[in-house]
Write a protein that holds these residues in place. Structure first.
Motif, mmCIF file in Angstrom:
data_model
loop_
_atom_site.group_PDB
_atom_site.id
_atom_site.type_symbol
_atom_site.label_atom_id
_atom_site.label_comp_id
_atom_site.label_asym_id
_atom_site.label_seq_id
_atom_site.Cartn_x
_atom_site.Cartn_y
_atom_site.Cartn_z
ATOM 1 N N VAL A 1 -7.801 10.674 31.992
ATOM 2 C CA VAL A 1 -7.616 11.844 32.663
ATOM 3 C C VAL A 1 -8.556 13.065 32.075
ATOM 4 C CG1 VAL A 1 -6.053 13.900 33.654
ATOM 5 C CG2 VAL A 1 -5.463 11.444 33.602
ATOM 6 N N ILE A 2 -9.640 13.499 32.656
ATOM 7 C CA ILE A 2 -10.433 14.586 32.119
ATOM 8 C C ILE A 2 -10.018 15.930 32.651
ATOM 9 C CG2 ILE A 2 -12.881 15.173 31.386
ATOM 10 C CD1 ILE A 2 -12.137 12.367 30.346
ATOM 11 N N ASN A 3 -9.721 16.751 32.169
ATOM 12 C CA ASN A 3 -9.163 17.967 32.528
ATOM 13 C C ASN A 3 -10.115 18.930 32.570
ATOM 14 O OD1 ASN A 3 -8.169 20.604 33.050
ATOM 15 N ND2 ASN A 3 -6.010 19.834 33.400
ATOM 16 N N ILE A 4 -11.224 19.299 33.161
ATOM 17 C CA ILE A 4 -12.490 20.013 32.883
ATOM 18 C C ILE A 4 -11.826 21.514 32.674
ATOM 19 C CG2 ILE A 4 -14.472 21.048 33.910
ATOM 20 C CD1 ILE A 4 -14.882 18.410 32.929
ATOM 21 N N ASN A 5 -10.939 22.018 33.400
ATOM 22 C CA ASN A 5 -10.359 23.308 33.361
ATOM 23 C C ASN A 5 -9.993 23.554 31.937
ATOM 24 O OD1 ASN A 5 -11.197 24.264 35.771
ATOM 25 N ND2 ASN A 5 -9.150 23.385 36.846
ATOM 26 N N TYR A 6 -9.114 22.818 31.525
ATOM 27 C CA TYR A 6 -8.664 22.917 30.203
ATOM 28 C C TYR A 6 -9.804 22.660 29.052
ATOM 29 C CZ TYR A 6 -5.378 22.438 26.231
ATOM 30 O OH TYR A 6 -4.703 22.834 24.978
ATOM 31 N N ILE A 7 -10.697 21.857 29.363
ATOM 32 C CA ILE A 7 -11.833 21.823 28.553
ATOM 33 C C ILE A 7 -12.563 23.311 28.175
ATOM 34 C CG2 ILE A 7 -14.357 21.132 28.096
ATOM 35 C CD1 ILE A 7 -13.276 18.291 29.239
ATOM 36 N N LYS A 8 -12.743 23.886 29.435
ATOM 37 C CA LYS A 8 -13.438 25.326 29.538
ATOM 38 C C LYS A 8 -12.384 26.232 28.739
ATOM 39 C CE LYS A 8 -15.789 24.652 33.764
ATOM 40 N NZ LYS A 8 -16.315 24.920 35.276
ATOM 41 N N HIS A 9 -11.170 26.285 29.168
ATOM 42 C CA HIS A 9 -10.212 27.169 28.227
ATOM 43 C C HIS A 9 -10.302 26.784 26.682
ATOM 44 C CE1 HIS A 9 -6.575 29.138 27.223
ATOM 45 N NE2 HIS A 9 -6.458 28.234 26.445
ATOM 46 N N MET A 10 -10.432 25.711 26.261
ATOM 47 C CA MET A 10 -10.661 25.537 25.072
ATOM 48 C C MET A 10 -11.959 26.250 24.397
ATOM 49 S SD MET A 10 -9.158 21.762 23.805
ATOM 50 C CE MET A 10 -9.732 20.936 25.197
ATOM 51 N N LYS A 11 -12.998 26.222 25.272
ATOM 52 C CA LYS A 11 -14.279 26.774 24.722
ATOM 53 C C LYS A 11 -14.139 28.206 24.600
ATOM 54 C CE LYS A 11 -17.862 23.717 26.846
ATOM 55 N NZ LYS A 11 -18.661 23.653 27.806
ATOM 56 N N LYS A 12 -13.432 28.723 25.589
ATOM 57 C CA LYS A 12 -13.169 30.393 25.356
ATOM 58 C C LYS A 12 -12.527 30.613 24.415
ATOM 59 C CE LYS A 12 -13.264 31.175 30.556
ATOM 60 N NZ LYS A 12 -12.367 31.539 31.810
ATOM 61 N N CYS A 13 -11.348 29.765 24.010
ATOM 62 C CA CYS A 13 -10.675 29.926 22.604
ATOM 63 C C CYS A 13 -11.454 29.911 21.479
ATOM 64 C CB CYS A 13 -9.630 29.073 22.568
ATOM 65 S SG CYS A 13 -8.261 29.096 23.651
ATOM 66 N N LEU A 14 -12.550 29.078 21.609
ATOM 67 C CA LEU A 14 -13.572 28.788 20.426
ATOM 68 C C LEU A 14 -14.516 30.245 20.360
ATOM 69 C CD1 LEU A 14 -13.929 24.942 20.248
ATOM 70 C CD2 LEU A 14 -12.722 26.753 18.534
ATOM 71 N N ASP A 15 -14.703 30.740 21.390
ATOM 72 C CA ASP A 15 -15.537 31.806 21.406
ATOM 73 C C ASP A 15 -15.158 33.035 20.833
ATOM 74 O OD1 ASP A 15 -18.078 30.865 22.702
ATOM 75 O OD2 ASP A 15 -17.362 31.278 24.840
ATOM 76 N N ASN A 16 -13.864 32.920 20.555
ATOM 77 C CA ASN A 16 -13.188 34.264 20.031
ATOM 78 C C ASN A 16 -12.917 34.155 18.561
ATOM 79 O OD1 ASN A 16 -12.762 35.415 22.843
ATOM 80 N ND2 ASN A 16 -10.925 34.326 22.878
#
Length: 206
Positions: free
Chosen positions: A99-114
């Motif tokens: 199961v690849i959850n693209i929305n969660y991947i995008k969320h983790m990216k946002k976390c790392l942007d901070n």
């Protein structure tokens, strides 16, 4: 170097409990790892498979690399993936995680942007989920130090560094049934997953 762009599929392990090599799992008549790669291409332009059996991947459209430090489990695969990746932060998943959850991947990216973190990982109580996670190329030397001391634990590595930790409450907003962390270790687990997918109208076979 780009901040994001690389994703790594770890395809190691002995598959002892499955009874056959999990790298050969099929979903709906297609190899599961090929399906994973197709999904990852929605979010990443550099896909790497870490496998010590490169002969399995002659027709797969991505880069294939092997462990640089042999025989040290998933941490060896993370090390090799980071060494070969083209972006600062690298997403990691396993070949038996369907199961690849693209929305969660995008969320983790946002976390790392901070912030300037060493990666992003999910925590459940006192346990971390080592895959479906991001790691930074900046920790390569820390991994090498740990592996050279004979220490294989991803958990101890993460605890010694500055990772962004997503707690279970937040993660379950993206995956209420926690299916994005399912991994198929046994034929029984595979059959259970097959039943769930058939209920959703998706055929699964080996």
């Amino acid at each position: 170097m780009k901040k994001f762009g690389s994703a790594v599929v770890l395809a190691g392990g002995k598959s002892t409990r499955m009874g056959f090599d999990k790298q050969l799992l099929n979903i709906n008549g297609k190899r599961l790892i090929s399906w994973i790669i197709e999904k990852l291409k929605d979010e990443f332009n550099d896909i790497i498979i870490v496998s010590n059996k490169p002969q399995y991947y002659s027709e797969v459209d991505c880069r294939i690399v092997s462990d640089i430090i042999k025989g040290m489990g998933p941490l060896s695969g993370i090390h090799s993936g980071l060494m070969n990746a083209k972006s600062q932060y690298v997403y990691f998943i396993a070949c038996d995680m369907p199961v690849i959850n693209i929305n969660y991947i995008k969320h983790m990216k946002k976390c790392l942007d901070n912030g300037n973190y060493h990666g992003c990982i999910t925590q459940v109580n006192d346990w971390i989920e080592p895959l479906n996670a991001f790691y930074s190329k900046s920790i390569i030397s820390a991994i090498e130090c740990q592996l050279n001391r004979g220490r294989r634990s991803v958990f101890s590595l993460v605890k010694s560094l500055d990772f962004y930790i997503v707690n279970e409450v937040i993660a379950r907003k993206f995956s209420p049934d926690w299916d994005m962390f399912i991994n198929l270790n046994t034929i029984e687990e595979f059959n259970e997953f097959k039943v769930l997918q058939e209920k959703k109208g998706i055929g699964v076979n080996v």
